[in-house]
Design a protein around this motif. Structure first.
Motif, PDB file in Angstrom:
ATOM      1  N   GLU A   2       0.885  -1.090   0.002  1.00  0.00           N
ATOM      2  CA  GLU A   2      -0.055  -0.159   0.030  1.00  0.00           C
ATOM      3  C   GLU A   2       0.772   1.298   0.073  1.00  0.00           C
ATOM      4  O   GLU A   2       1.938   1.262   0.565  1.00  0.00           O
ATOM      5  CB  GLU A   2      -0.890  -0.120   1.273  1.00  0.00           C
ATOM      6  CG  GLU A   2      -1.917  -1.091   1.214  1.00  0.00           C
ATOM      7  CD  GLU A   2      -3.063  -0.868   2.381  1.00  0.00           C
ATOM      8  OE1 GLU A   2      -2.782   0.202   3.146  1.00  0.00           O
ATOM      9  OE2 GLU A   2      -3.831  -1.937   2.502  1.00  0.00           O
ATOM     10  N   TYR A   3       0.381   2.420  -0.767  1.00  0.00           N
ATOM     11  CA  TYR A   3       1.267   3.522  -0.839  1.00  0.00           C
ATOM     12  C   TYR A   3       1.316   4.114   0.486  1.00  0.00           C
ATOM     13  O   TYR A   3       2.345   4.784   0.796  1.00  0.00           O
ATOM     14  CB  TYR A   3       0.534   4.462  -1.826  1.00  0.00           C
ATOM     15  CG  TYR A   3       1.145   5.802  -1.709  1.00  0.00           C
ATOM     16  CD1 TYR A   3       2.316   6.142  -2.428  1.00  0.00           C
ATOM     17  CD2 TYR A   3       0.352   6.978  -1.366  1.00  0.00           C
ATOM     18  CE1 TYR A   3       2.877   7.359  -2.515  1.00  0.00           C
ATOM     19  CE2 TYR A   3       0.963   8.178  -1.171  1.00  0.00           C
ATOM     20  CZ  TYR A   3       2.257   8.453  -1.924  1.00  0.00           C
ATOM     21  OH  TYR A   3       2.693   9.609  -1.751  1.00  0.00           O
ATOM     22  N   SER A   5       1.689   3.190   3.500  1.00  0.00           N
ATOM     23  CA  SER A   5       2.594   2.567   4.320  1.00  0.00           C
ATOM     24  C   SER A   5       4.062   2.921   3.865  1.00  0.00           C
ATOM     25  O   SER A   5       4.974   3.322   4.589  1.00  0.00           O
ATOM     26  CB  SER A   5       2.337   1.062   4.630  1.00  0.00           C
ATOM     27  OG  SER A   5       2.511   0.205   3.115  1.00  0.00           O
ATOM     28  N   ASN A  32       5.935  -0.866  -8.352  1.00  0.00           N
ATOM     29  CA  ASN A  32       5.224   0.152  -7.572  1.00  0.00           C
ATOM     30  C   ASN A  32       5.597   1.599  -7.777  1.00  0.00           C
ATOM     31  O   ASN A  32       4.719   2.695  -8.135  1.00  0.00           O
ATOM     32  CB  ASN A  32       5.192   0.015  -6.275  1.00  0.00           C
ATOM     33  CG  ASN A  32       4.285  -1.320  -5.990  1.00  0.00           C
ATOM     34  OD1 ASN A  32       3.514  -1.566  -6.101  1.00  0.00           O
ATOM     35  ND2 ASN A  32       4.875  -2.095  -4.718  1.00  0.00           N
ATOM     36  N   TRP A  36       3.242   4.472  -9.139  1.00  0.00           N
ATOM     37  CA  TRP A  36       2.878   5.817  -8.378  1.00  0.00           C
ATOM     38  C   TRP A  36       3.416   7.077  -8.868  1.00  0.00           C
ATOM     39  O   TRP A  36       2.913   8.219  -8.766  1.00  0.00           O
ATOM     40  CB  TRP A  36       3.653   5.557  -6.801  1.00  0.00           C
ATOM     41  CG  TRP A  36       3.059   4.484  -6.091  1.00  0.00           C
ATOM     42  CD1 TRP A  36       1.895   4.074  -6.163  1.00  0.00           C
ATOM     43  CD2 TRP A  36       3.655   3.618  -5.053  1.00  0.00           C
ATOM     44  NE1 TRP A  36       1.446   2.825  -5.129  1.00  0.00           N
ATOM     45  CE2 TRP A  36       2.576   2.915  -4.603  1.00  0.00           C
ATOM     46  CE3 TRP A  36       4.974   3.593  -4.652  1.00  0.00           C
ATOM     47  CZ2 TRP A  36       3.094   1.838  -3.501  1.00  0.00           C
ATOM     48  CZ3 TRP A  36       5.427   2.900  -3.512  1.00  0.00           C
ATOM     49  CH2 TRP A  36       4.545   1.849  -3.216  1.00  0.00           C
TER      50      TRP A  36
END
Length: 212
Positions: A2-3, A5, A32, A36
């Motif tokens: 998850e971004y 965290s 990721n 992102w």
């Protein structure tokens, strides 16, 4: 992963590298970072180095990024002269000197130019807050920036065409700064260290123009 965290882990660093991520988070899917970045959650500064977009709003972040992106280097030349209010111009491009090869780049944090100097020129810089208003506040790390005298010396070192009194006048150095804050003693120490006859002669011409 998850971004949120990920952000919690690395946000305070401002700038982070893939190597740092791999060292802290195992396993980590590098894909990721690409996802992102496309979503604008992080920014790519250069290959393998990223920042969080919120940091762009912090005064002095561009200087911090300049230090981090290309090492060893320190802010100098026109950017340092503007930092000390020694010149009237607003400087858009962030200028640094480095013992590595000359390099220019541009990203969301700004335009960056690194000028090669001999390794013996890699001295005469301080560690300062990038913005005086941020001094003592948590978050923005200090930057490496030339002293006023070294920024001027670097400029003459890299621009050998500055020779005459007319050339020195074109620098438009602030008379008040040169009279009250510029340290000729420090500059003379730098010149003695380098033992460059031509550079010393041209600096003496500058002294004459600005009544140092």
């Amino acid at each position: 992963m998850e971004y949120l965290s990920f952000r919690q882990q690395f946000f305070d660093a401002g700038i982070f590298t893939v190597s740092q991520v791999n060292a802290v988070m195992k396993p980590f899917d590098k894909n990721n970072l690409g996802r992102w970045t496309k979503r604008g959650l992080i920014l790519r500064l250069k290959n393998g180095m990223y920042a969080f977009p919120e940091w762009l709003q912090r005064p002095g972040f561009g200087m911090f990024a300049a230090n981090k992106m290309y090492k060893p280097s320190y802010i100098s030349l026109h950017s340092a002269l503007a930092f000390y209010d020694m010149i009237p111009e607003t400087v858009v491009q962030l200028t640094s000197v480095t013992s590595l090869k000359t390099w220019d780049t541009e990203n969301a944090a700004g335009q960056f130019s690194y000028h090669n100097v001999h390794p013996r020129m890699m001295f005469g810089y301080d560690i300062k807050a990038a913005d005086a208003q941020l001094s003592g506040q948590a978050g923005l790390p200090p930057i490496f920036i030339a002293t006023p005298e070294k920024a001027l010396l670097d400029l003459l070192y890299l621009n050998r065409e500055y020779k005459s009194e007319e050339d020195m006048e074109e620098l438009r150095l602030d008379d008040d700064f040169m009279a009250s804050e510029f340290s000729s003693e420090r500059m003379d120490e730098y010149l003695d260290r380098l033992a460059d006859t031509s550079l010393t002669k041209r600096m003496n011409t500058l002294y004459k123009v600005y009544d140092v």
